[in-house]
Design a protein around this motif. Structure first.
Motif, mmCIF file in Angstrom:
data_model
loop_
_atom_site.group_PDB
_atom_site.id
_atom_site.type_symbol
_atom_site.label_atom_id
_atom_site.label_comp_id
_atom_site.label_asym_id
_atom_site.label_seq_id
_atom_site.Cartn_x
_atom_site.Cartn_y
_atom_site.Cartn_z
ATOM 1 N N ARG A 37 0.770 -1.125 0.006
ATOM 2 C CA ARG A 37 0.164 0.138 0.057
ATOM 3 C C ARG A 37 0.888 1.273 0.007
ATOM 4 N N ARG A 38 0.511 2.221 -0.776
ATOM 5 C CA ARG A 38 1.431 3.441 -1.145
ATOM 6 C C ARG A 38 1.716 4.222 0.286
ATOM 7 N N ASP A 39 0.795 4.329 1.396
ATOM 8 C CA ASP A 39 0.971 4.884 2.453
ATOM 9 C C ASP A 39 1.907 4.417 3.406
ATOM 10 N N ILE A 40 2.485 3.202 3.001
ATOM 11 C CA ILE A 40 3.357 2.559 4.008
ATOM 12 C C ILE A 40 4.487 3.310 4.504
ATOM 13 N N LYS A 41 4.872 3.167 5.846
ATOM 14 C CA LYS A 41 6.204 3.905 6.274
ATOM 15 C C LYS A 41 7.195 3.118 6.718
ATOM 16 N N ASN A 42 7.008 1.845 7.314
ATOM 17 C CA ASN A 42 7.971 0.975 7.476
ATOM 18 C C ASN A 42 7.635 -0.514 6.870
ATOM 19 N N ALA A 43 8.287 -1.240 6.421
ATOM 20 C CA ALA A 43 8.193 -2.360 5.844
ATOM 21 C C ALA A 43 9.141 -3.757 6.489
ATOM 22 N N THR A 44 8.409 -4.553 6.941
ATOM 23 C CA THR A 44 9.037 -5.742 7.363
ATOM 24 C C THR A 44 8.892 -6.933 6.435
ATOM 25 N N ILE A 45 9.863 -7.404 5.826
ATOM 26 C CA ILE A 45 9.572 -8.514 4.813
ATOM 27 C C ILE A 45 9.458 -9.880 5.492
ATOM 28 N N PRO A 46 8.274 -10.627 5.358
ATOM 29 C CA PRO A 46 8.315 -11.702 6.053
ATOM 30 C C PRO A 46 9.252 -12.976 5.569
ATOM 31 N N ASN A 47 9.701 -13.507 6.322
ATOM 32 C CA ASN A 47 10.726 -14.620 5.945
ATOM 33 C C ASN A 47 10.451 -15.390 4.911
ATOM 34 N N PHE A 48 8.929 -15.831 4.742
ATOM 35 C CA PHE A 48 8.742 -16.707 3.792
ATOM 36 C C PHE A 48 8.477 -16.034 2.123
ATOM 37 N N ASN A 74 14.135 -16.076 3.174
ATOM 38 C CA ASN A 74 13.933 -16.903 1.821
ATOM 39 C C ASN A 74 14.044 -15.893 0.646
ATOM 40 N N LEU A 75 14.423 -14.519 0.726
ATOM 41 C CA LEU A 75 14.393 -13.706 -0.198
ATOM 42 C C LEU A 75 15.406 -14.121 -1.211
ATOM 43 N N LYS A 76 14.755 -14.295 -2.455
ATOM 44 C CA LYS A 76 15.986 -14.630 -3.581
ATOM 45 C C LYS A 76 16.265 -13.519 -4.425
ATOM 46 N N PRO A 94 19.715 -9.858 2.436
ATOM 47 C CA PRO A 94 19.994 -11.121 3.163
ATOM 48 C C PRO A 94 20.893 -11.997 2.176
ATOM 49 N N PRO A 95 21.562 -12.807 2.854
ATOM 50 C CA PRO A 95 22.618 -13.410 2.213
ATOM 51 C C PRO A 95 22.443 -14.599 1.129
ATOM 52 N N ASN A 96 20.987 -14.728 1.056
ATOM 53 C CA ASN A 96 20.559 -15.662 -0.053
ATOM 54 C C ASN A 96 19.896 -15.064 -1.318
ATOM 55 N N LEU A 97 20.036 -13.700 -1.227
ATOM 56 C CA LEU A 97 19.465 -12.794 -2.404
ATOM 57 C C LEU A 97 20.314 -13.192 -3.511
ATOM 58 N N ILE A 98 19.878 -13.476 -4.724
ATOM 59 C CA ILE A 98 20.679 -13.664 -5.958
ATOM 60 C C ILE A 98 20.463 -12.562 -6.949
ATOM 61 N N PRO A 117 26.087 -8.381 2.798
ATOM 62 C CA PRO A 117 26.914 -9.270 3.671
ATOM 63 C C PRO A 117 28.186 -10.098 3.052
ATOM 64 N N ASN A 118 29.134 -10.310 3.853
ATOM 65 C CA ASN A 118 29.943 -10.997 3.003
ATOM 66 C C ASN A 118 30.035 -12.273 2.645
ATOM 67 N N ASN A 119 28.954 -13.110 3.107
ATOM 68 C CA ASN A 119 28.616 -14.476 2.651
ATOM 69 C C ASN A 119 27.667 -14.288 1.749
ATOM 70 N N SER A 120 27.616 -13.147 0.738
ATOM 71 C CA SER A 120 26.169 -12.984 0.041
ATOM 72 C C SER A 120 26.519 -13.812 -1.160
ATOM 73 N N GLN A 121 25.223 -14.355 -1.687
ATOM 74 C CA GLN A 121 25.158 -15.408 -2.763
ATOM 75 C C GLN A 121 24.653 -14.332 -4.050
ATOM 76 N N LEU A 122 24.699 -13.050 -4.090
ATOM 77 C CA LEU A 122 24.171 -12.319 -5.169
ATOM 78 C C LEU A 122 25.166 -12.615 -6.180
ATOM 79 N N GLN A 123 24.350 -12.709 -7.466
ATOM 80 C CA GLN A 123 25.055 -12.956 -8.902
ATOM 81 C C GLN A 123 24.584 -12.004 -9.659
ATOM 82 N N GLU A 124 23.696 -11.112 -9.529
ATOM 83 C CA GLU A 124 23.173 -10.278 -10.642
ATOM 84 C C GLU A 124 22.646 -8.992 -10.078
#
Length: 205
Positions: A37-48, A74-76, A94-98, A117-124
């Motif tokens: 929603r466009r009036d959001i101020k703080n966002a917590t991204i659920p782990n799933f 689990n964010l990719k 998060p480390p699992n983001l690619i 993070p140092n253990n990041s799996q980011l590829q692109e």
């Protein structure tokens, strides 16, 4: 700002903030954050959540803080234009983001910091991902192979980039650092292409 979803198995309205959908319609898991929603101020991204979809937070001009758990997220994928032209100030990925998609943080004039993070799996990191933002510096993790076209284009405050040891960067794209405040750069050993105008109008370079 006000959203209702009635008797629809494909979408849910979650936490009075987000529309969620499924990456697999045969599953019960709502793992794509489709819209905030466009009036959001703080966002917590659920782990799933696995994907923050295209344009999910675009032009959210009150948002400042995005919280993503580094331990069990689990964010990719942060998809194309996901936060473009929003008022986000910083993010810790998060480390699992690619993947960070094209123009994901473009036009975010308050966006100053991304912590990887140092253990990041980011590829692109997609074309124009941080263009026209207030980003000041970044550390590129080793699995990223390209500094894509326009990635830091017109980031007036951008002054520093570092590459993790054993960097796999092979290409620096067109206009990648154009009109930034970059002062110096150490080119990783595997770079074979520096495209045209990559450092154009870098007055401090």
């Amino acid at each position: 700002k006000n959203i209702s979803i009635l008797n629809n198995e494909n979408y849910i309205y979650y936490d009075d903030k987000y529309i969620l959908t499924k990456s697999d319609q045969n599953s019960n898991a709502y793992d794509i954050l489709l819209f905030a929603r466009r009036d959001i101020k703080n966002a917590t991204i659920p782990n799933f959540i696995k994907i923050i979809a295209e344009f999910a937070f675009e032009k959210c001009n009150q948002i400042e803080q995005i919280q993503i758990s580094n331990n069990n997220s689990n964010l990719k994928i942060i998809d194309n234009y996901a936060f473009s032209e929003s008022s986000i100030k910083s993010i810790i990925i998060p480390p699992n983001l690619i993947s960070i998609g094209e123009y994901a943080f473009s036009g975010c004039t308050n966006f100053q910091q991304i912590i990887i993070p140092n253990n990041s799996q980011l590829q692109e990191i997609g074309q124009g991902a941080f263009s026209d933002s207030a980003l000041e510096q970044i550390i590129i993790p080793p699995k990223v192979k390209e500094i894509n076209d326009n990635i830091f284009y017109r980031c007036k405050r951008f002054r520093k980039i570092e590459f993790i040891e054993n960097s796999q960067i092979e290409r620096i794209g067109k206009y990648a650092f154009c009109e930034t405040s970059l002062k110096n750069i150490v080119i990783p050993q595997h770079v074979s292409i520096i495209d045209e105008y990559a450092f154009n109008s870098c007055m401090n370079f």
